[in-house]
Write an enzyme that holds these catalytic residues in place. Structure first.
Site, PDB file in Angstrom:
ATOM      1  N   GLU A   1       1.665   6.241  -7.196  1.00 31.70           N
ATOM      2  CA  GLU A   1       0.596   7.135  -7.640  1.00 31.70           C
ATOM      3  C   GLU A   1       1.004   8.597  -7.448  1.00 31.70           C
ATOM      4  OE1 GLU A   1      -3.162   6.112  -5.870  1.00 31.70           O
ATOM      5  OE2 GLU A   1      -2.802   3.958  -6.103  1.00 31.70           O
ATOM      6  N   TYR A  17       0.814  -1.211   0.000  1.00 26.27           N
ATOM      7  CA  TYR A  17       0.000   0.000   0.000  1.00 26.27           C
ATOM      8  C   TYR A  17       0.856   1.275   0.000  1.00 26.27           C
ATOM      9  CZ  TYR A  17      -4.909  -1.259   0.032  1.00 26.27           C
ATOM     10  OH  TYR A  17      -6.158  -1.657  -0.354  1.00 26.27           O
TER      11      TYR A  17
END
Length: 361
Positions: A292, A285
């Site tokens: 991102e 994560y």
């Protein structure tokens, strides 16, 4: 010449259907307990009144019993439960009228016949009340249909992300392809999977799943924003290496998440998969969020230069809201979203993999 066998202290009690024997031995090892011809034979190594020795005894029951006793060993004693063949109250435990010296009533569990009948009656009433309550709860006629839908949804998503992961792995590590063509070879399947992922929000909204709504919304819309708005609308971004890392981290996470949920729908828990589901996200994560963020940072100059998605307000204000400015705000929201999802998954990990609380009796 062998001396007389040592007998432990044994306490007994009964109910209409069961007999309870409590053997006063601690640190019991290798207990040998069998019932043959209505006689219970006991032999075990343990610490009793005569120290650490082998203790044994035999009890011939007053009436027929089932030949398979249930034994439970604790650090301080050994408990034996024997089922009567017929439900009735015995006047004594043994066939012989004179009670053996090693045998005594278990006053902690002792009940008279009238008290035992009252206890039995209370249990029957409790069972009947439970059945009445369950009968009042309306049964869901679409239960199996909902379960079938969830199984198929998770299966399709698992197959889709498996295709993405295998395709990217083979192309990079076996065929030696570069990072730069990831979007053009993988995007169609990623579009399909991430569009289908919108159903997770709907499933949470209508109560098909117990997953909280906010983490699902943040993850699905966050990914789709990156995929459709940033990567899908800018050709300059589609050939950047960061696309490979975004798609790869997304697919690895889902390789364990979707099969875990699919098996949960049919009541199956595979412990290695549960561990992977609630462990692999710990590195993936943050790495996915970092990839991102890099993608957003790389796209900001492009959006500033092209003016794409910028909003020009009408005169006399004559102000233009640059989309690149909104991306800077989104960059902050991205890290907040990663923190919220991280906290949510950490709580789930403690719930599924943390130490189980023992019930005190």
């Amino acid at each position: 010449m062998a001396g007389p066998s040592l007998r432990p202290h044994v306490h007994w009690a009964q109910r209409h259907r069961e007999l309870y024997l409590r053997v006063e031995l601690s640190d019991v090892q290798h207990p040998d307990i069998v019932i043959t011809d209505n006689v219970l034979h006991f032999k075990a190594q343990g610490h009793g009144a005569k120290g650490d020795n082998i203790y044994e005894f035999q009890i011939e029951f007053l009436e027929p019993v089932e030949p398979k006793p249930v034994c439970r060993v604790t650090q301080r004693q050994l408990n034996i439960t024997v089922q009567k063949k017929e439900s009735n109250w015995w006047e004594r435990l043994t066939k012989q009228e004179k009670r053996p010296l090693f045998l005594a009533p278990d006053f902690d569990r002792w009940l008279d016949e009238s008290d035992a009948e009252m206890e039995l009656k209370e249990k029957e009433e409790e069972k009947i009340n439970k059945m009445k309550i369950e009968s009042r709860v309306p049964k869901d006629p679409f239960k199996h249909l909902k379960k079938g839908y969830l199984v198929m949804y998770n299966l399709v998503q698992f197959l889709g992300f498996s295709w993405i992961f295998v395709n990217m792995t083979v192309r990079l590590f076996i065929l030696g392809k570069s990072f730069y063509d990831t979007f053009h070879t993988i995007a169609d399947m990623m579009y399909f999977c991430q569009t289908l992922a919108l159903m997770e929000i709907m499933n949470s909204l209508i109560g098909l799943v117990r997953s909280p709504l906010i983490p699902a919304v943040m993850q699905v819309f966050g990914r789709n924003f990156i995929l459709f708005v940033v990567l899908g609308s800018l050709e300059e971004m589609q050939s950047k290496p960061v696309v490979f890392f975004i798609f790869y981290f997304w697919s690895i996470i889902e390789l364990f998440r979707y099969p875990y949920y699919m098996l949960s729908c049919i009541g199956i828990e595979w412990k290695p998969l549960t561990w992977l589901r609630y462990t692999t996200w710990i590195p993936l994560y943050p790495l996915g969020g970092l990839a991102e963020a890099v993608c957003i940072i790389q796209s900001i100059p492009i959006f500033s230069e092209t003016g794409k998605y910028s909003l020009g307000l009408p005169n006399p204000l004559n102000v233009t809201i640059q989309f690149s400015f909104l991306l800077q705000i989104y960059l902050i929201a991205l890290f907040l979203g990663v923190f919220v999802n991280f906290r949510h998954l950490y709580k789930q990990r403690k719930q599924h993999l943390g130490p189980k609380k023992r019930k005190m009796k």
